[in-house]
Structure formats: C-alpha cells, structure tokens
Design a protein around this motif. Structure first.
Motif, mmCIF file in Angstrom:
data_model
loop_
_atom_site.group_PDB
_atom_site.id
_atom_site.type_symbol
_atom_site.label_atom_id
_atom_site.label_comp_id
_atom_site.label_asym_id
_atom_site.label_seq_id
_atom_site.Cartn_x
_atom_site.Cartn_y
_atom_site.Cartn_z
ATOM 1 N N MET A 1 0.820 -1.205 0.000
ATOM 2 C CA MET A 1 0.000 0.000 0.000
ATOM 3 C C MET A 1 0.860 1.263 0.000
ATOM 4 O O MET A 1 0.440 2.313 -0.493
ATOM 5 N N GLY A 2 2.065 1.155 0.539
ATOM 6 C CA GLY A 2 2.978 2.288 0.558
ATOM 7 C C GLY A 2 3.771 2.459 -0.722
ATOM 8 O O GLY A 2 4.617 3.360 -0.805
ATOM 9 N N GLY A 3 3.527 1.585 -1.717
ATOM 10 C CA GLY A 3 4.199 1.724 -3.006
ATOM 11 C C GLY A 3 5.531 1.010 -3.119
ATOM 12 O O GLY A 3 6.342 1.324 -4.004
ATOM 13 N N ALA A 4 5.783 0.022 -2.236
ATOM 14 C CA ALA A 4 7.086 -0.643 -2.227
ATOM 15 C C ALA A 4 7.246 -1.718 -3.288
ATOM 16 O O ALA A 4 8.354 -2.171 -3.554
ATOM 17 N N GLY A 5 6.145 -2.172 -3.905
ATOM 18 C CA GLY A 5 6.260 -3.216 -4.916
ATOM 19 C C GLY A 5 4.976 -4.003 -5.060
ATOM 20 O O GLY A 5 3.907 -3.570 -4.610
ATOM 21 N N ILE A 6 5.106 -5.182 -5.690
ATOM 22 C CA ILE A 6 3.967 -6.065 -5.942
ATOM 23 C C ILE A 6 3.996 -7.204 -4.928
ATOM 24 O O ILE A 6 5.050 -7.790 -4.674
ATOM 25 N N ALA A 7 2.843 -7.523 -4.371
ATOM 26 C CA ALA A 7 2.736 -8.607 -3.387
ATOM 27 C C ALA A 7 1.744 -9.649 -3.883
ATOM 28 O O ALA A 7 0.761 -9.318 -4.551
ATOM 29 N N LEU A 8 2.007 -10.901 -3.533
ATOM 30 C CA LEU A 8 1.051 -11.991 -3.751
ATOM 31 C C LEU A 8 0.559 -12.403 -2.363
ATOM 32 O O LEU A 8 1.265 -13.079 -1.619
ATOM 33 N N GLN A 9 -0.661 -11.967 -2.033
ATOM 34 C CA GLN A 9 -1.164 -12.147 -0.682
ATOM 35 C C GLN A 9 -2.624 -12.588 -0.703
ATOM 36 O O GLN A 9 -3.354 -12.357 -1.674
ATOM 37 N N PRO A 10 -3.090 -13.239 0.371
ATOM 38 C CA PRO A 10 -4.485 -13.692 0.433
ATOM 39 C C PRO A 10 -5.451 -12.524 0.556
ATOM 40 O O PRO A 10 -5.137 -11.493 1.160
ATOM 41 N N THR A 11 -6.625 -12.712 0.013
ATOM 42 C CA THR A 11 -7.614 -11.637 0.049
ATOM 43 C C THR A 11 -8.143 -11.374 1.452
ATOM 44 O O THR A 11 -8.737 -10.316 1.688
ATOM 45 N N PHE A 12 -7.963 -12.308 2.392
ATOM 46 C CA PHE A 12 -8.408 -11.993 3.751
ATOM 47 C C PHE A 12 -7.545 -10.893 4.364
ATOM 48 O O PHE A 12 -7.911 -10.285 5.365
ATOM 49 N N LEU A 13 -6.369 -10.588 3.746
ATOM 50 C CA LEU A 13 -5.548 -9.453 4.162
ATOM 51 C C LEU A 13 -5.704 -8.250 3.243
ATOM 52 O O LEU A 13 -5.596 -7.111 3.691
ATOM 53 N N THR A 14 -5.926 -8.482 1.955
ATOM 54 C CA THR A 14 -5.937 -7.386 0.984
ATOM 55 C C THR A 14 -7.333 -6.922 0.591
ATOM 56 O O THR A 14 -7.485 -5.894 -0.066
ATOM 57 N N GLY A 15 -8.379 -7.662 0.964
ATOM 58 C CA GLY A 15 -9.727 -7.368 0.493
ATOM 59 C C GLY A 15 -10.178 -5.950 0.792
ATOM 60 O O GLY A 15 -10.710 -5.249 -0.083
ATOM 61 N N ASP A 16 -9.969 -5.481 2.027
ATOM 62 C CA ASP A 16 -10.396 -4.130 2.389
ATOM 63 C C ASP A 16 -9.652 -3.090 1.561
ATOM 64 O O ASP A 16 -10.252 -2.104 1.086
#
Length: 302
Positions: free
Chosen positions: A232-247
């Motif tokens: 979210m701070g612009g550091a790069g691309i992440a592959l993460q579960p939607t239970f963390l990224t959904g909001d």
C-alpha cells in the motif's frame, strides 16, 4: 476375571444380602455373581464373605475391602458421568493454534460469538505461522492455510483462500502495470517467506530480494501484514491472500495485477486428531466454523 465387574458384584452382594438379589440387580445369573466373588477372593488371597445357608457375613478383610471398593466404584461412576457430560455439552478448555495474520483480522468475532453460544468453553488461542504438532504440543485443533497433504489427522475445509497479485495505484503508475507474467521480472516483489515456488507458478517470474528486477528488488518477510502495508505504501507487488488485501482493494488502496492469472485458491482448514469419540468442545467449534465466514467469504466481496 474383570476386576471391576468382580468388585461391583461383591459390593452388590453385600448391599443386597444375597447372591440371588444381587444377580437380579445386576441382570446376571446367580452362578456368575458367585463366580465373580470367588475369583476376587482368589485374586486377593483373602476370604471376603462367610457363607451360610441363611446369611452372608463379611469377614474383617471383607469389611475393609468393601469400604475401599465402594469408594473406587463411586469415583469411576462420577468420572464416566462427567465424561458423558463433556461429550454432550461443550465445556472445558479448548486449545487452538492459528496463523498470526488470519487470527488477528478474523478470529476475535468468531471466538466471541462461539463463547456466547457455549459459555462453558474457555479458549486458549496460540498464534503461530509454523506447522504445530497438535498431539505433541497439546492442541485440540489447529487452523491451517494451504493445500494440505495427506496425513493421519482429520482436516475439515472451512473456506477458500484466494491469492491475488496486487500493488498500489501509485506504484503501477510509476513503474507500469504488468500485462503478462514475464513482465513481473522487471518489478520489485514483496515476498512471503513461507510461500513455495513449486506451489505457485507465478512466483518463478518474481525476483527474490536483492536478485534481478529493479534495483533493490523487493522485501522478504514472514508476516503478511507487513507485506500488505509495504504494498500500500508503493514498495512493490505482493502476492497475498484476500483476507488481508480485500479491504484495501475495496477502498482502492491496492489494485489487482494480472487478474486473469489468479492462482488456484488455497483452503482454510480445521485440523484435529480424531473423528471418533471427538470431544464435544472440538465438535461444536468445528461445526461453528462451517459457514461462519460466508460463501464466498466476506473478505472476497469487493
């Protein structure tokens, strides 16, 4: 000889005053009751009863043994009654192991609701991203995320866990939006340490921290919250579960990258040791988990 059966036969004979009445009470034949008492005396090496044609008399050894035997049988009856209550009602302490980030974001409301429904259950929740040994470490149940391999444990699938590539709109505006997997090699990647390349084909296109890609090509961490905040701070691309990224996706703070290449979902599983004679607290908790997060899970509604 079953010593408990023999002990119960002896105590009942004394209480009823005859082998016949004791046999009726125990739903056994008088011959079997007499045999039990004789075997018990032989085992103890002492006469417990003096038998006459009219009456039974306790010996000194019999009187002492009767008192202790009644105590033992009463304790066994109490124990079995308590166990029966445990099987019928959810009560006692429930030890749960759960992944750190998932538990922090999603477990507190579930546990609160569960304890309102089952107030006699106390929860001991331990957060750890490593794979705990349920039996060795004394857990009743473990929540695990992944594609589980076969084992002697019982695994109940609770919900799908989607993985998405995502980055902040600012990062994508500055560095460009990948159009195909091979474009990922030019980007900084925020890597979750426990994610295996052989399970996620997209990972082969993503550089490790300090290798390839852009200068200072990324970040590796064993905690997904750190990686999502960095994304979210612009550091790069992440592959993460939607239970963390959904909001963050719903709020526009993260954008999905290569949505047409979304990996096969993982699963959230409840893992426990035994299917038969399952403690009521475990059975009720597993049943409570089923459907709690919705279908699809509420974190995927963006």
């Amino acid at each position: 000889m079953d010593r408990l059966d023999a002990m119960r036969a002896f105590v009942t004979v004394v209480a009823e005053g005859s082998f016949t009445r004791a046999a009726e009470r125990l739903a056994l034949s008088p011959q079997l009751v007499s045999k039990y008492v004789s075997q018990l005396e032989e085992h103890l090496g002492a006469r417990l009863l003096n038998r006459t044609t009219r009456r039974l008399h306790l010996t000194e050894a019999g009187a002492a043994y009767r008192q202790r035997a009644e105590q033992v049988l009463a304790e066994i009856d109490d124990m079995e009654s308590a166990l029966g209550e445990l099987q019928g009602q959810a009560r006692g302490r429930l030890r749960i192991s759960a992944p750190v980030s998932f538990a922090i974001h999603h477990l507190a409301p579930l546990i609160n609701d569960f304890q309102r429904a089952h107030p006699a259950v106390g929860i001991d929740l331990q957060l750890n991203d490593r794979k705990v040994d349920i039996l060795e470490e004394g857990f009743d149940i473990a929540l695990r995320i992944g594609r589980l391999k076969s084992s002697s444990l019982i695994a109940k699938r609770i919900a799908p866990v989607r993985l998405l590539l995502c980055a902040s709109p600012g990062y994508l505006k500055e560095h460009g939006t990948p159009q195909r997997p091979r474009d990922l090699t030019a980007h900084r990647f925020l890597r979750y340490r426990y994610m295996e390349e052989n399970q996620e084909p997209l990972l082969k296109w993503l550089p490790r921290s300090g290798e390839g890609g852009r200068e200072g090509s990324g970040l590796t961490s064993n905690n997904g919250d750190v990686l999502v905040e960095a994304a979210m701070g612009g550091a790069g691309i992440a592959l993460q579960p939607t239970f963390l990224t959904g909001d963050a996706i719903r709020q526009g703070r993260l954008a999905i990258v290569l949505p047409e290449h979304e990996p096969e979902p993982l699963g959230l599983y409840a893992v426990y040791a035994h299917r038969q004679l399952l403690a009521s607290k475990v059975r009720h908790f597993v049943e409570f988990l089923e459907g709690y997060f919705g279908d699809p899970p509420y974190w995927d509604r963006f």
